[in-house]
Write an enzyme that holds these catalytic residues in place. Sequence first.
Site, PDB file in Angstrom:
ATOM      1  N   ASN A 173     -32.399 -63.848 -80.146  1.00 35.58           N
ATOM      2  CA  ASN A 173     -32.712 -64.466 -81.188  1.00 35.58           C
ATOM      3  C   ASN A 173     -31.605 -65.283 -81.943  1.00 35.58           C
ATOM      4  O   ASN A 173     -30.696 -64.599 -82.799  1.00 35.58           O
ATOM      5  CB  ASN A 173     -33.243 -63.160 -81.975  1.00 35.58           C
ATOM      6  CG  ASN A 173     -34.171 -63.983 -83.165  1.00 35.58           C
ATOM      7  OD1 ASN A 173     -33.734 -64.883 -83.727  1.00 35.58           O
ATOM      8  ND2 ASN A 173     -35.146 -62.853 -83.697  1.00 35.58           N
ATOM      9  N   ASP A 174     -31.519 -66.333 -81.782  1.00 37.67           N
ATOM     10  CA  ASP A 174     -30.409 -67.425 -82.575  1.00 37.67           C
ATOM     11  C   ASP A 174     -30.349 -67.013 -84.019  1.00 37.67           C
ATOM     12  O   ASP A 174     -29.433 -67.669 -84.915  1.00 37.67           O
ATOM     13  CB  ASP A 174     -30.157 -68.837 -82.376  1.00 37.67           C
ATOM     14  CG  ASP A 174     -30.134 -68.812 -80.614  1.00 37.67           C
ATOM     15  OD1 ASP A 174     -29.025 -68.439 -80.197  1.00 37.67           O
ATOM     16  OD2 ASP A 174     -30.726 -69.710 -79.836  1.00 37.67           O
ATOM     17  N   CYS A 175     -31.677 -66.637 -84.645  1.00 41.55           N
ATOM     18  CA  CYS A 175     -31.727 -66.744 -86.146  1.00 41.55           C
ATOM     19  C   CYS A 175     -31.259 -65.209 -86.711  1.00 41.55           C
ATOM     20  O   CYS A 175     -31.542 -65.180 -87.689  1.00 41.55           O
ATOM     21  CB  CYS A 175     -33.343 -66.900 -86.436  1.00 41.55           C
ATOM     22  SG  CYS A 175     -33.590 -68.773 -86.037  1.00 41.55           S
TER      23      CYS A 175
END
Length: 857
Positions: free
Chosen positions: A510-512
Amino acid sequence: MKYGFFDDSAREYVITTPRTPFPWINYLGNDGFFGLVSNTAGGYSFYRDATYRRITRYRYNNIPTDEGGRYYFIKDGDTVWNPGWAPSRTELDSYECRHGLGYTRISSAKNGIEAQLTLLVPLETKAEVHALRLTNTTNTPRTLGLASFAEFALWNAQDDTTNFQRNLSTGEVEVEVNGQGSAVYHRTEYRERRNHYSYLWANFQADSFDTDRASFVGQYNHLGDPQALAGQGFGEKKSSVANGWSPIASLQKELTLKPGESRDFVFVLGYVEVPEAEKFESTIPAGQTLPEGFWMSGLGTTDRHLVNKAPAREVQNRFSQDGSVQKAFDELAAFWKGLLETYQATTPEEQTNRMVNIWNQYQCMVTYNLARSASYFESGIGRGLGFRDTNQDLLGFVHQIPQRARERILDVAATQFEDGGCYHQFQPLTKKGNNAIGGNFHDDPLWLILSVSAYVKETGDWSILDESVPFDHKPETAAPLFDHLVRSWEHVINNRGPHDLPLIGRADWNDCLNLNCFSKEPNESFQTTGDGTGKVAESLFIAGLFCYAAPELEELAKRRGDTTLADQVAESRTAMEKAIEASGWDGQWFLRAYDAQGNPVGSRQNKEGKIFIESQGICGMARVGAESKYPRQALDSVRAWLNTPYGIVLQQPAYSQYYLELGEISTYPPGYKENAGIFCHNNPWIMIAEALEGRGDRVFEYYKAICPAYLEDQSEIRKLEPYVYAQMVAGKDAPSHGEAKNSWLTGTAAWNFVVVSQHILGVQPHFDGLRFAPILPSHWNSTSISRVFRGVRYNISVTKAKTSWESGKTPTGTLCSLTVDGKSLAVDDSGEQYPLPWALLPLGKEGQTVEVVAEVR
């Protein structure tokens, strides 16, 4: 509501209106030259790299939408129309767009004139071919005007849309018109640093042409109402040659069609790269007149060097021949037929069949080609190919193109660092890491283990492990690929936090979820701001992924004879599982992470974001805590908290405010993207985990919830193409629940193919053969699968057993008996090596066909 229908026999989706809820697109090309084409002929083309080799222009987020493409204008008296409706948007008497495998065909009619436009990229060709057929269906002769339109990008897509003080002065072209055809050659920057050009060629002698956009469109007209099509005929019209500003290619022709007559026109939009020493074919001295039928930018006050057109003419000559387009079309169809026939299935449900046999595999190939670089949601600028993305995409296409999968693995591994970390992204043109975003996404290295293992299982090619691959493209650091896998494993071992769980770095899958970022400035990137080497924030997702990947590395080591390493990997996997059980279990589900202050994320004690999908899925796939029934409890919590009719949301409750310690995830409105949206990419992890728990009906329920073919009747809600997966669907906290975004380029394609092909249908590549371990929905009475594996075709017929079985002992839909070429084969239902009943189909001889008959409970 539907906007078209599936034509499974033709392997096409047929769109019956140009007014789809969002442009519904297709991809042209499969190796080098690529094009995006919408159902109204919008889109653009590029060679290898959508950032650095953009061939035609496209304006994202434009008004009206989808403006820019390969357009053909038909002038019929005072009426101007396009075969694909846009950009003139003149109402058509009929319209149909057929998106097929590597081609698109648009058919339409207006006032008795029929148009059929076929667009494709022929195999091993650096060009799009556009075949246009015009037919007069009336009983009177009809005189028409035909004009092409393609707007050239000045190569670097980022620079092309920003650096106007330079770009509006650099555009240059050459034009040739003669009895063999007509061509506009786009040669901007060719006389200096570039050795490549593009062109648009037509198989007729043009009556006039335009290469200057303002001359064709008009300074204040819109593209659907070009001034060049007003007034006089093309035979009397003055042509234009671009000098700076915006170069285009419009080749124009007047024609008369007799009653019932058809006329075929061929256009080629191509790309040419030549050696530096062979850039020019001739020089015209200063002051000398240009040859008849030839024009070029400039006044001729200096010597003019003409581009080497020999490679372009080879392609042009090829498509000057009668039948050449049909031959290219047939070759393309045969290519795709061969790829798809590696895996075919017949189930009781046509939606499953068309996804398994056609569209899911096709989408997997597109994601192989383009990763996340160029779609109608990805602008093709900056991202390139992702390390994590590419290794996951390989899981969906390795059975189709194993040799190219091998090449991609070696390319990816060369972007790894010596400490086992890696660049998060790399550019397809240079294959080198993207320094703008760098590394420290700590899940990335583990995906390499999974992709290499998948490749070896599929092919039996153990030699890849001994291939010498440099770290960060530095030749002096080269080591066998297997060493890269060991470094990937060591990177996790060497980067653990206070709970002995893996440090998250800048982010994990999850890059966020940016636990080391703490951004307060709106112009900062969440992915590159802050300390990516923080020593406190830990990821339960990476911990689960480690437990999932470690057995693959252990098995590879064993089979290479390195039992010491195999034992070390097994011990590390056991230690990681214990760390998860001790510090990652929250009572009813797995935590998501620990933040930079050591506080839990994804816990019952959190006010928002109590439970996340990722850690439940990956830990369930890895069977973490199986003896304590943790996976089943976690999956039941997913169903209670996260499930919706349109798929499983990422987390709940949604974040209602910005949390500095969590990063980008909390910046989205509730229900969108990572803030409780339905991320279709990770839904398959839950499906796989449920399959391993033996709950086949639940697996299939989740599969149908995000499968586009099952949602075709709801296209007015979903909005995107009903033939390909989307990355994201608006969650239950969003006003537009069920609306999809980011179609085509998503790991959803690969993972859903893994779910349906390897788990529901149960055909799993293994080091020693095919493991067959289906878990079919209870309402399926029969199914059949044809799978080519290492040159052997396995025809598998499955029916439901007539014998009654003890309820609850083994799951419904799982294997109970099996014969191979008439001989009974033992079924292992001990649960020791695999949770479900399974059998290993023995390896046959290349070219052999093996008949398998199986029964399920």
